[in-house]
Design an enzyme around this catalytic site. Structure first.
Site, short mmCIF file in Angstrom:
data_model
loop_
_atom_site.label_atom_id
_atom_site.label_comp_id
_atom_site.label_asym_id
_atom_site.label_seq_id
_atom_site.Cartn_x
_atom_site.Cartn_y
_atom_site.Cartn_z
N LYS A 63 0.84 -1.20 0.00
CA LYS A 63 0.00 0.00 0.00
C LYS A 63 0.87 1.25 0.00
CE LYS A 63 -3.77 -2.55 2.00
NZ LYS A 63 -4.53 -3.02 3.15
N GLN A 76 -5.03 -2.07 9.17
CA GLN A 76 -4.77 -3.38 8.56
C GLN A 76 -5.32 -4.50 9.45
OE1 GLN A 76 -3.27 -3.85 5.45
NE2 GLN A 76 -3.95 -5.94 5.79
N ASP A 85 -11.34 1.77 3.13
CA ASP A 85 -11.51 0.33 2.93
C ASP A 85 -12.99 -0.02 2.75
OD1 ASP A 85 -9.20 -1.17 2.76
OD2 ASP A 85 -8.93 -1.31 4.94
#
Ligand code: NDP
Length: 283
Positions: free
Chosen positions: A52, A96, A119
């Site tokens: 990322k 994460q 997300d």
């Protein structure tokens, strides 16, 4: 003759478009910043976070990493998220997953300001997706749609079968396919006679997490097969949910693993970060 859907090519295309737009924002004095939180030292999570960061560098998005120890408490993590929610310079926030067991993932995800939830895991943003009123869509399912669009694969009226009903892939995938006017079936581990559904599918999307789960006898001639799965085979090599070598001959289009859906997830994450930045700056 089947055609391979090249996720590397499509993801590079998307990232180059994001880069151009990030540069235009830069000329207006607007920076796009993504805060990435990682808790603990899970090696797979570290790889994802590094990927990322690399995608941010490639697109001109500023990435900030917040690495916290395995012993971090839920309260400490929530405190950091609250701070990042308030910080004007931070446009997107992601945490994460998975988190250590002593931390409630749902609580953490829902603590992220939905306007910064790139997300698209928070219940607010999931709900917005389902009613078709959203600025950002779940990264992996949206990546699948981007692949299909790029290759001009029409979905309207098509019989689409998703195998898997997780909150991060199967369910949001169904919502995006419905939006494209496809007829959608979601199958799962309790589905009776899975092959009955897959053999009638124009498009199969496999998100099971089992190597070579979709076999040639489950696929009708000319089908489009999208493999979201990421597994390791007997030799430790990366492979998907589809028995690619045997299934491909029956397909019109098929994604490989690696190089299919995988690179798309991060490309859409970059797109989402840009989208929230624009929204927050009224661009
Ligand atoms: P989950 O484990 O959360 O979900 C798997 C789904 O498969 C479940 O709904 C399960 O059914 C279903 N399933 C399991 N066995 C069968 C079976 N025998 N027949 C039919 N359905 C079955 O996985 P995720 O959705 O998180 O991920 C799926 C795969 O996609 C994994 O390989 C993962 O690594 C990969 N992935 C890839 C991403 C990418 O960027 N390309 C991103 C996210 C995931 P039930 O609900 O009944 O248990």
């Amino acid at each position: 003759m089947y055609k391979i859907i090249d996720g590397k090519e499509v993801s590079s295309f998307i990232k180059s478009r994001v880069k151009e737009e990030v540069a235009v924002l830069g000329e207006k004095g607007i920076k796009s910043t993504l805060a990435v939180i990682i808790v603990g030292d899970d090696p797979a999570s570290r790889v994802y976070v590094n990927n990322k960061k690399r995608a941010c560098e490639a697109t001109g998005i500023v990435s900030r990493e917040y690495a916290m120890t395995q012993e971090t408490t839920e309260a400490e993590l929530l405190e950091l998220i609250s701070r990042l929610n308030e910080e004007k310079e931070v446009n997107g926030i992601l945490c994460q997953l998975p988190l250590p067991r002593h931390i409630d993932e749902k609580k953490v995800i829902d603590a992220i300001n939905p306007e910064k939830d790139v997300d698209v895991f928070s219940e607010v943003n999931v709900g917005k997706m389902w009613i078709g009123d959203y600025d950002v869509a779940s990264c992996t399912p949206k990546g699948v749609i981007e692949l299909l669009d790029y290759y001009g694969i029409a979905l309207e009226g098509k019989n689409c079968v998703i195998i898997g009903r997780s909150n991060i892939v199967g369910k949001p995938m169904a919502s995006l396919l419905l939006e494209k006017n496809a007829t959608v079936t979601i199958c799962h581990s309790r589905t009776a006679d899975l092959s009955f559904f897959t053999r009638n599918a124009d498009v199969i999307i496999a998100a099971v997490g089992r190597k070579r789960f979709v076999t040639a006898d489950m696929v009708k001639d000319g089908a489009v097969v999208i493999d979201v799965g990421i597994n390791r085979d007997e030799n430790g090599k990366l492979c998907g949910d589809v028995d690619f070598e045997n299934v491909k001959e029956k397909c019109s289009f098929i994604t490989p693993v690696p190089g299919g859906c995988g690179p798309m997830t991060i490309a859409v994450l970059m797109k989402n970060t840009l989208a929230v930045t624009k929204k927050q700056n009224n661009v």
